[in-house]
Design a protein around this motif. Structure first.
Motif, mmCIF file in Angstrom:
data_model
loop_
_atom_site.group_PDB
_atom_site.id
_atom_site.type_symbol
_atom_site.label_atom_id
_atom_site.label_comp_id
_atom_site.label_asym_id
_atom_site.label_seq_id
_atom_site.Cartn_x
_atom_site.Cartn_y
_atom_site.Cartn_z
ATOM 1 N N HIS A 155 83.523 58.838 54.453
ATOM 2 C CA HIS A 155 82.217 59.126 53.866
ATOM 3 C C HIS A 155 81.694 57.920 53.098
ATOM 4 O O HIS A 155 80.513 57.562 53.205
ATOM 5 N N SER A 156 82.555 57.266 52.369
ATOM 6 C CA SER A 156 82.166 56.081 51.602
ATOM 7 C C SER A 156 81.677 54.955 52.522
ATOM 8 O O SER A 156 80.672 54.300 52.239
ATOM 9 N N GLN A 157 82.375 54.746 53.634
ATOM 10 C CA GLN A 157 81.962 53.712 54.585
ATOM 11 C C GLN A 157 80.624 54.073 55.216
ATOM 12 O O GLN A 157 79.790 53.192 55.444
ATOM 13 N N GLN A 158 80.409 55.354 55.477
ATOM 14 C CA GLN A 158 79.129 55.798 56.026
ATOM 15 C C GLN A 158 78.001 55.529 55.034
ATOM 16 O O GLN A 158 76.934 55.042 55.407
ATOM 17 N N GLN A 159 78.250 55.836 53.770
ATOM 18 C CA GLN A 159 77.249 55.600 52.733
ATOM 19 C C GLN A 159 76.924 54.112 52.628
ATOM 20 O O GLN A 159 75.759 53.733 52.514
ATOM 21 N N ARG B 280 73.255 49.530 53.673
ATOM 22 C CA ARG B 280 73.015 48.229 54.317
ATOM 23 C C ARG B 280 71.825 48.314 55.261
ATOM 24 O O ARG B 280 70.970 47.420 55.294
ATOM 25 N N ILE B 281 71.766 49.394 56.038
ATOM 26 C CA ILE B 281 70.654 49.578 56.973
ATOM 27 C C ILE B 281 69.339 49.675 56.209
ATOM 28 O O ILE B 281 68.347 49.012 56.559
ATOM 29 N N GLN B 282 69.324 50.462 55.150
ATOM 30 C CA GLN B 282 68.104 50.610 54.350
ATOM 31 C C GLN B 282 67.684 49.283 53.733
ATOM 32 O O GLN B 282 66.502 48.941 53.709
ATOM 33 N N ALA C 250 68.400 46.972 62.557
ATOM 34 C CA ALA C 250 69.302 47.136 61.414
ATOM 35 C C ALA C 250 70.524 47.966 61.798
ATOM 36 O O ALA C 250 71.658 47.604 61.462
ATOM 37 N N ILE C 251 70.297 49.050 62.511
ATOM 38 C CA ILE C 251 71.410 49.902 62.949
ATOM 39 C C ILE C 251 72.333 49.123 63.879
ATOM 40 O O ILE C 251 73.558 49.166 63.737
ATOM 41 N N ALA C 252 71.755 48.395 64.828
ATOM 42 C CA ALA C 252 72.556 47.616 65.772
ATOM 43 C C ALA C 252 73.382 46.558 65.053
ATOM 44 O O ALA C 252 74.565 46.355 65.370
ATOM 45 N N LEU C 253 72.799 45.883 64.085
ATOM 46 C CA LEU C 253 73.509 44.844 63.344
ATOM 47 C C LEU C 253 74.670 45.423 62.539
ATOM 48 O O LEU C 253 75.791 44.924 62.596
ATOM 49 N N VAL C 254 74.418 46.498 61.820
ATOM 50 C CA VAL C 254 75.469 47.127 61.008
ATOM 51 C C VAL C 254 76.565 47.703 61.916
ATOM 52 O O VAL C 254 77.757 47.541 61.632
#
Length: 60
Positions: A10-14, A19-21, A33-37
């Protein structure tokens, strides 16, 4: 589509969402952003796996 994504806590997801935001606030599109992360997460996961494998080999 996400078969090669490592399982995340959960922490990694957050952290990934934040990062995406942040990238989007800086002007990057959501898709970029999603692709990069996601690429960074995959790269880190592969790196962790290689390190783990090497540690196992040294113990033998």
């Amino acid at each position: 589509m996400f078969n090669d994504m490592p399982p995340l806590t959960h922490s990694q997801q957050q952290d990934a969402v934040e990062r995406i935001q942040s990238l989007m606030v800086q002007g990057m599109s959501s898709g970029e952003a999603i692709a990069l992360v996601a690429a960074d997460l995959r790269r880190q996961h592969r790196s962790d796996m290689v390190t783990y494998d090497k540690c196992d080999e040294e113990d033998e």
